[in-house]
Motif scaffolding. Structure first.
Motif, PDB file in Angstrom:
ATOM      1  N   LEU A 182       0.825  -1.205   0.000  1.00 28.92           N
ATOM      2  CA  LEU A 182       0.000   0.000   0.000  1.00 28.92           C
ATOM      3  C   LEU A 182       0.860   1.256   0.000  1.00 28.92           C
ATOM      4  O   LEU A 182       0.507   2.269  -0.613  1.00 28.92           O
ATOM      5  N   HIS A 183       1.983   1.189   0.683  1.00 28.23           N
ATOM      6  CA  HIS A 183       2.834   2.362   0.880  1.00 28.23           C
ATOM      7  C   HIS A 183       3.638   2.717  -0.373  1.00 28.23           C
ATOM      8  O   HIS A 183       4.094   3.859  -0.515  1.00 28.23           O
ATOM      9  N   THR A 184       3.813   1.741  -1.275  1.00 29.03           N
ATOM     10  CA  THR A 184       4.699   1.983  -2.421  1.00 29.03           C
ATOM     11  C   THR A 184       4.015   1.858  -3.779  1.00 29.03           C
ATOM     12  O   THR A 184       4.513   2.414  -4.767  1.00 29.03           O
ATOM     13  N   PHE A 185       2.884   1.171  -3.834  1.00 26.39           N
ATOM     14  CA  PHE A 185       2.250   0.901  -5.130  1.00 26.39           C
ATOM     15  C   PHE A 185       1.361   2.061  -5.562  1.00 26.39           C
ATOM     16  O   PHE A 185       0.559   2.570  -4.779  1.00 26.39           O
ATOM     17  N   VAL A 186       1.500   2.476  -6.828  1.00 25.92           N
ATOM     18  CA  VAL A 186       0.619   3.494  -7.414  1.00 25.92           C
ATOM     19  C   VAL A 186      -0.245   2.793  -8.454  1.00 25.92           C
ATOM     20  O   VAL A 186       0.261   2.327  -9.482  1.00 25.92           O
ATOM     21  N   PRO A 187      -1.550   2.663  -8.206  1.00 27.80           N
ATOM     22  CA  PRO A 187      -2.416   1.866  -9.089  1.00 27.80           C
ATOM     23  C   PRO A 187      -2.709   2.536 -10.420  1.00 27.80           C
ATOM     24  O   PRO A 187      -2.678   3.759 -10.544  1.00 27.80           O
ATOM     25  N   ASN A 188      -3.015   1.706 -11.399  1.00 23.86           N
ATOM     26  CA  ASN A 188      -3.473   2.169 -12.709  1.00 23.86           C
ATOM     27  C   ASN A 188      -4.985   1.994 -12.740  1.00 23.86           C
ATOM     28  O   ASN A 188      -5.490   0.905 -12.466  1.00 23.86           O
ATOM     29  N   PRO A 189      -5.744   3.048 -13.055  1.00 23.01           N
ATOM     30  CA  PRO A 189      -7.207   2.918 -13.033  1.00 23.01           C
ATOM     31  C   PRO A 189      -7.766   1.965 -14.088  1.00 23.01           C
ATOM     32  O   PRO A 189      -8.886   1.491 -13.961  1.00 23.01           O
ATOM     33  N   ILE A 190      -6.980   1.677 -15.128  1.00 22.58           N
ATOM     34  CA  ILE A 190      -7.455   0.818 -16.218  1.00 22.58           C
ATOM     35  C   ILE A 190      -6.946  -0.605 -16.027  1.00 22.58           C
ATOM     36  O   ILE A 190      -5.746  -0.856 -15.942  1.00 22.58           O
ATOM     37  N   LEU A 191      -7.877  -1.540 -15.965  1.00 18.26           N
ATOM     38  CA  LEU A 191      -7.536  -2.956 -15.824  1.00 18.26           C
ATOM     39  C   LEU A 191      -7.072  -3.545 -17.141  1.00 18.26           C
ATOM     40  O   LEU A 191      -6.086  -4.280 -17.204  1.00 18.26           O
ATOM     41  N   LEU A 192      -7.802  -3.201 -18.204  1.00 17.42           N
ATOM     42  CA  LEU A 192      -7.525  -3.801 -19.509  1.00 17.42           C
ATOM     43  C   LEU A 192      -7.902  -2.813 -20.609  1.00 17.42           C
ATOM     44  O   LEU A 192      -8.917  -2.130 -20.504  1.00 17.42           O
ATOM     45  N   LYS A 193      -7.084  -2.767 -21.650  1.00 15.72           N
ATOM     46  CA  LYS A 193      -7.366  -1.863 -22.764  1.00 15.72           C
ATOM     47  C   LYS A 193      -7.578  -2.697 -24.019  1.00 15.72           C
ATOM     48  O   LYS A 193      -6.755  -3.541 -24.369  1.00 15.72           O
ATOM     49  N   ILE A 194      -8.716  -2.457 -24.685  1.00 18.94           N
ATOM     50  CA  ILE A 194      -9.031  -3.141 -25.929  1.00 18.94           C
ATOM     51  C   ILE A 194      -9.219  -2.071 -27.001  1.00 18.94           C
ATOM     52  O   ILE A 194     -10.265  -1.420 -27.053  1.00 18.94           O
ATOM     53  N   GLY A 195      -8.199  -1.888 -27.821  1.00 19.84           N
ATOM     54  CA  GLY A 195      -8.238  -0.830 -28.826  1.00 19.84           C
ATOM     55  C   GLY A 195      -8.354   0.516 -28.128  1.00 19.84           C
ATOM     56  O   GLY A 195      -7.612   0.819 -27.190  1.00 19.84           O
ATOM     57  N   PRO A 196      -9.320   1.350 -28.534  1.00 16.03           N
ATOM     58  CA  PRO A 196      -9.485   2.668 -27.898  1.00 16.03           C
ATOM     59  C   PRO A 196     -10.260   2.607 -26.583  1.00 16.03           C
ATOM     60  O   PRO A 196     -10.390   3.612 -25.895  1.00 16.03           O
ATOM     61  N   PHE A 197     -10.780   1.431 -26.261  1.00 11.70           N
ATOM     62  CA  PHE A 197     -11.618   1.300 -25.076  1.00 11.70           C
ATOM     63  C   PHE A 197     -10.826   0.730 -23.890  1.00 11.70           C
ATOM     64  O   PHE A 197     -10.012  -0.176 -24.050  1.00 11.70           O
ATOM     65  N   GLY A 198     -11.089   1.281 -22.728  1.00 14.75           N
ATOM     66  CA  GLY A 198     -10.439   0.805 -21.506  1.00 14.75           C
ATOM     67  C   GLY A 198     -11.463   0.267 -20.513  1.00 14.75           C
ATOM     68  O   GLY A 198     -12.530   0.852 -20.330  1.00 14.75           O
ATOM     69  N   ILE A 199     -11.157  -0.874 -19.919  1.00 21.57           N
ATOM     70  CA  ILE A 199     -12.002  -1.436 -18.863  1.00 21.57           C
ATOM     71  C   ILE A 199     -11.409  -1.001 -17.531  1.00 21.57           C
ATOM     72  O   ILE A 199     -10.274  -1.362 -17.193  1.00 21.57           O
ATOM     73  N   HIS A 200     -12.150  -0.197 -16.786  1.00 24.28           N
ATOM     74  CA  HIS A 200     -11.644   0.389 -15.556  1.00 24.28           C
ATOM     75  C   HIS A 200     -11.875  -0.527 -14.348  1.00 24.28           C
ATOM     76  O   HIS A 200     -12.906  -1.201 -14.242  1.00 24.28           O
ATOM     77  N   TRP A 201     -10.913  -0.524 -13.458  1.00 23.27           N
ATOM     78  CA  TRP A 201     -11.040  -1.267 -12.211  1.00 23.27           C
ATOM     79  C   TRP A 201     -12.297  -0.863 -11.453  1.00 23.27           C
ATOM     80  O   TRP A 201     -12.997  -1.694 -10.877  1.00 23.27           O
ATOM     81  N   TYR A 202     -12.576   0.435 -11.462  1.00 20.24           N
ATOM     82  CA  TYR A 202     -13.724   0.970 -10.726  1.00 20.24           C
ATOM     83  C   TYR A 202     -15.012   0.293 -11.177  1.00 20.24           C
ATOM     84  O   TYR A 202     -15.820  -0.162 -10.365  1.00 20.24           O
ATOM     85  N   ALA A 203     -15.205   0.231 -12.502  1.00 24.28           N
ATOM     86  CA  ALA A 203     -16.420  -0.369 -13.055  1.00 24.28           C
ATOM     87  C   ALA A 203     -16.489  -1.861 -12.747  1.00 24.28           C
ATOM     88  O   ALA A 203     -17.546  -2.385 -12.379  1.00 24.28           O
ATOM     89  N   VAL A 204     -15.360  -2.549 -12.889  1.00 27.44           N
ATOM     90  CA  VAL A 204     -15.326  -4.000 -12.636  1.00 27.44           C
ATOM     91  C   VAL A 204     -15.682  -4.311 -11.183  1.00 27.44           C
ATOM     92  O   VAL A 204     -16.492  -5.202 -10.899  1.00 27.44           O
ATOM     93  N   LEU A 205     -15.103  -3.559 -10.255  1.00 23.55           N
ATOM     94  CA  LEU A 205     -15.366  -3.808  -8.837  1.00 23.55           C
ATOM     95  C   LEU A 205     -16.807  -3.452  -8.466  1.00 23.55           C
ATOM     96  O   LEU A 205     -17.414  -4.114  -7.612  1.00 23.55           O
ATOM     97  N   MET A 206     -17.361  -2.419  -9.091  1.00 25.83           N
ATOM     98  CA  MET A 206     -18.762  -2.072  -8.865  1.00 25.83           C
ATOM     99  C   MET A 206     -19.671  -3.217  -9.320  1.00 25.83           C
ATOM    100  O   MET A 206     -20.634  -3.586  -8.633  1.00 25.83           O
ATOM    101  N   ILE A 207     -19.367  -3.788 -10.491  1.00 24.44           N
ATOM    102  CA  ILE A 207     -20.179  -4.879 -11.036  1.00 24.44           C
ATOM    103  C   ILE A 207     -20.041  -6.133 -10.168  1.00 24.44           C
ATOM    104  O   ILE A 207     -21.042  -6.774  -9.819  1.00 24.44           O
TER     105      ILE A 207
END
Length: 242
Positions: free
Chosen positions: A8-33
């Motif tokens: 937690l003290h050292t990791f800087v997260p990336n908001p995007i879990l996966l990118k498919i072409g121009p579209f990005g699947i965000h961690w936020y949306a995945v965890l909400m679902i």
């Protein structure tokens, strides 16, 4: 435990879990679902224990999700209007974050109230199950704020303080680096609330007479206490009502 704190003290997260072409699947949306699915599964389990019609919850699911998302977004946009007043199209970008849990409650439960009126069902009876599913969803969904670097707390030198990139820090804390992960505190708090509500359900199932609405009101009280305490740590603006 020490390894987790170090992460937690050292990791800087990336908001995007996966990118498919121009579209990005965000961690936020995945965890909400995922959180929503977990919460709905618990609601169905409770319906089974109470010998209630599961079809009611399956039928209302779509309307409840729409009402919850619209309510959450509208609530957030209203109190963060300065961010959207000059760019109305950004209001539609819910994948970038900005869903208020109080709006989820208002939108979701207004939808439930209307649906119960139409189907001639007891709102309080249904809401006892729905709040249990809601807090279960919050346990997982709230963690999405970690990946968006939002809803964090004041600066801290504790070993589990999280690094926040300069662009996401409030101006008064620009020179600080580590902050309280208040969203994770809320995840843990929601887990405790879920355990309490689950035990409450188990005790109620042993009673001959059940007073509907007890669990619903219990959730509101417990979650309100938790949010009241967390507000002393949070640095983002949240409106207070009563």
């Amino acid at each position: 435990m020490e390894d987790m704190f170090n992460f937690l003290h050292t990791f800087v997260p990336n908001p995007i879990l996966l990118k498919i072409g121009p579209f990005g699947i965000h961690w936020y949306a995945v965890l909400m679902i995922v959180g929503g699915l977990f919460g709905f599964w618990l609601v169905l389990k409770l319906a089974e224990k109470y010998k209630m019609d599961k079809n009611f919850f399956s039928d209302i699911l779509f309307y409840w999700v729409v009402g919850a998302i619209v309510g959450a977004r509208v609530y957030y946009v209203i109190y963060a209007w300065e961010l959207y007043k000059d760019s109305w199209l950004d209001i539609l970008k819910i994948w970038e974050g900005g869903l208020a849990v109080h709006g989820i409650m208002i939108g979701g439960f207004l939808t439930t109230l209307i649906y119960c009126k139409i189907k001639k069902e007891n709102f309080w009876k249904m809401s006892d199950l729905l709040v249990t599913g809601l807090v279960a969803a919050q346990v997982i969904g709230r963690a999405g704020n970690y990946f968006n670097q939002e809803i964090f707390g004041k600066p801290t030198d504790l070993p589990w303080g999280i690094p926040i990139e300069a662009a996401n820090r409030p101006s008064q804390f620009f020179n600080e680096q580590y902050f309280h992960p208040t969203f994770l505190y809320e995840c843990l708090g929601n887990l405790i609330i879920l355990a309490i509500l689950w035990m409450f359900h188990k005790l109620r199932l042993k009673k001959e007479r059940i007073v509907h609405g007890e669990v619903f009101l219990g959730y509101l009280a417990l979650y309100s206490i938790q949010r009241f305490l967390l507000e002393f740590l949070r640095v983002d603006y949240s409106p207070m009502v009563f």
